[in-house]
Design a protein around this motif. Structure first.
Motif, PDB file in Angstrom:
ATOM      1  N   ILE A 110       0.837  -1.205   0.000  1.00  0.00           N
ATOM      2  CA  ILE A 110       0.000   0.000   0.000  1.00  0.00           C
ATOM      3  C   ILE A 110       0.870   1.252   0.000  1.00  0.00           C
ATOM      4  O   ILE A 110       0.587   2.219  -0.717  1.00  0.00           O
ATOM      5  CB  ILE A 110      -0.975  -0.028   1.196  1.00  0.00           C
ATOM      6  N   ALA A 111       1.945   1.237   0.777  1.00  0.00           N
ATOM      7  CA  ALA A 111       2.869   2.378   0.779  1.00  0.00           C
ATOM      8  C   ALA A 111       3.495   2.561  -0.599  1.00  0.00           C
ATOM      9  O   ALA A 111       3.600   3.692  -1.102  1.00  0.00           O
ATOM     10  CB  ALA A 111       3.944   2.175   1.843  1.00  0.00           C
ATOM     11  N   PHE A 112       3.911   1.460  -1.222  1.00  0.00           N
ATOM     12  CA  PHE A 112       4.476   1.522  -2.565  1.00  0.00           C
ATOM     13  C   PHE A 112       3.456   2.065  -3.560  1.00  0.00           C
ATOM     14  O   PHE A 112       3.773   2.896  -4.411  1.00  0.00           O
ATOM     15  CB  PHE A 112       4.954   0.133  -3.006  1.00  0.00           C
ATOM     16  N   LEU A 113       2.207   1.601  -3.443  1.00  0.00           N
ATOM     17  CA  LEU A 113       1.148   2.022  -4.353  1.00  0.00           C
ATOM     18  C   LEU A 113       0.916   3.525  -4.265  1.00  0.00           C
ATOM     19  O   LEU A 113       0.860   4.220  -5.284  1.00  0.00           O
ATOM     20  CB  LEU A 113      -0.135   1.255  -4.035  1.00  0.00           C
ATOM     21  N   PHE A 114       0.802   4.047  -3.045  1.00  0.00           N
ATOM     22  CA  PHE A 114       0.568   5.482  -2.892  1.00  0.00           C
ATOM     23  C   PHE A 114       1.779   6.296  -3.355  1.00  0.00           C
ATOM     24  O   PHE A 114       1.623   7.373  -3.932  1.00  0.00           O
ATOM     25  CB  PHE A 114       0.204   5.822  -1.448  1.00  0.00           C
TER      26      PHE A 114
ATOM     27  N   LYS B  79       3.858   5.408  -5.735  1.00  0.00           N
ATOM     28  CA  LYS B  79       3.851   5.331  -7.196  1.00  0.00           C
ATOM     29  C   LYS B  79       2.751   6.228  -7.790  1.00  0.00           C
ATOM     30  O   LYS B  79       2.961   6.867  -8.824  1.00  0.00           O
ATOM     31  CB  LYS B  79       3.623   3.876  -7.614  1.00  0.00           C
ATOM     32  N   ILE B  80       1.601   6.291  -7.135  1.00  0.00           N
ATOM     33  CA  ILE B  80       0.518   7.162  -7.600  1.00  0.00           C
ATOM     34  C   ILE B  80       0.976   8.612  -7.580  1.00  0.00           C
ATOM     35  O   ILE B  80       0.725   9.374  -8.508  1.00  0.00           O
ATOM     36  CB  ILE B  80      -0.745   6.959  -6.739  1.00  0.00           C
ATOM     37  N   GLY B  81       1.681   9.000  -6.519  1.00  0.00           N
ATOM     38  CA  GLY B  81       2.182  10.366  -6.435  1.00  0.00           C
ATOM     39  C   GLY B  81       3.264  10.651  -7.466  1.00  0.00           C
ATOM     40  O   GLY B  81       3.298  11.725  -8.077  1.00  0.00           O
ATOM     41  N   ASP B  82       4.159   9.694  -7.670  1.00  0.00           N
ATOM     42  CA  ASP B  82       5.252   9.893  -8.627  1.00  0.00           C
ATOM     43  C   ASP B  82       4.754   9.985 -10.062  1.00  0.00           C
ATOM     44  O   ASP B  82       5.284  10.755 -10.865  1.00  0.00           O
ATOM     45  CB  ASP B  82       6.267   8.750  -8.530  1.00  0.00           C
ATOM     46  N   ASP B  83       3.754   9.206 -10.407  1.00  0.00           N
ATOM     47  CA  ASP B  83       3.262   9.168 -11.782  1.00  0.00           C
ATOM     48  C   ASP B  83       2.163  10.196 -12.061  1.00  0.00           C
ATOM     49  O   ASP B  83       1.655  10.250 -13.173  1.00  0.00           O
ATOM     50  CB  ASP B  83       2.739   7.774 -12.115  1.00  0.00           C
ATOM     51  N   ALA B  84       1.768  10.966 -11.060  1.00  0.00           N
ATOM     52  CA  ALA B  84       0.724  11.994 -11.200  1.00  0.00           C
ATOM     53  C   ALA B  84      -0.574  11.386 -11.737  1.00  0.00           C
ATOM     54  O   ALA B  84      -1.195  11.910 -12.663  1.00  0.00           O
ATOM     55  CB  ALA B  84       1.202  13.136 -12.070  1.00  0.00           C
ATOM     56  N   VAL B  85      -0.968  10.287 -11.155  1.00  0.00           N
ATOM     57  CA  VAL B  85      -2.159   9.569 -11.625  1.00  0.00           C
ATOM     58  C   VAL B  85      -3.420  10.413 -11.443  1.00  0.00           C
ATOM     59  O   VAL B  85      -4.290  10.435 -12.318  1.00  0.00           O
ATOM     60  CB  VAL B  85      -2.290   8.221 -10.883  1.00  0.00           C
ATOM     61  N   THR B  86      -3.516  11.121 -10.330  1.00  0.00           N
ATOM     62  CA  THR B  86      -4.724  11.922 -10.100  1.00  0.00           C
ATOM     63  C   THR B  86      -4.843  13.046 -11.116  1.00  0.00           C
ATOM     64  O   THR B  86      -5.947  13.367 -11.571  1.00  0.00           O
ATOM     65  CB  THR B  86      -4.720  12.485  -8.673  1.00  0.00           C
ATOM     66  N   LEU B  87      -3.722  13.647 -11.507  1.00  0.00           N
ATOM     67  CA  LEU B  87      -3.750  14.703 -12.520  1.00  0.00           C
ATOM     68  C   LEU B  87      -4.191  14.148 -13.872  1.00  0.00           C
ATOM     69  O   LEU B  87      -5.009  14.756 -14.570  1.00  0.00           O
ATOM     70  CB  LEU B  87      -2.370  15.345 -12.639  1.00  0.00           C
ATOM     71  N   LYS B  88      -3.700  12.971 -14.210  1.00  0.00           N
ATOM     72  CA  LYS B  88      -4.081  12.342 -15.486  1.00  0.00           C
ATOM     73  C   LYS B  88      -5.562  11.942 -15.464  1.00  0.00           C
ATOM     74  O   LYS B  88      -6.259  12.072 -16.471  1.00  0.00           O
ATOM     75  CB  LYS B  88      -3.207  11.130 -15.758  1.00  0.00           C
TER      76      LYS B  88
END
Length: 93
Positions: A40-44, A46-55
């Motif tokens: 879960i820590a890795f997932l969050f 990675k989500i921050g690094d890849d800017a998933v919410t912005l996409k």
């Protein structure tokens, strides 16, 4: 050393447990919990690094914008059909 799947299954499905078996089962669940927390820590991260919410926000925005011309086209075609076949449509309704 983590227990094998057969040992865990035997411990879960089995009746009485010795202290060693109970400790083994508890250690197995602790290891699974630790791995889940790491994932879960890795997932969050990675989500921050890849800017998933912005996409995702950009994709939602473009989708909403593309619905406007599509709705206009369907409305235009719909009114032409209703005007041309008004009598038939009223008979069906």
């Amino acid at each position: 050393m983590p227990p094998s799947r057969s040992q865990v299954a035997r411990l879960i499905l089995g009746g009485s447990r010795t202290d060693a078996e109970a400790r083994l089962l508890e250690a197995s669940w602790r290891e699974r919990g630790r791995r889940a927390r790491l994932f879960i820590a890795f997932l969050f991260r990675k989500i921050g690094d890849d800017a998933v919410t912005l996409k995702a926000a950009a994709l939602s925005f473009v989708t909403i914008l593309s619905l406007v011309p599509l709705l206009a086209a369907f409305t235009n075609v719909g009114t032409r059909v209703l005007v041309r076949y008004q009598r038939r449509v009223l008979e069906i309704l």
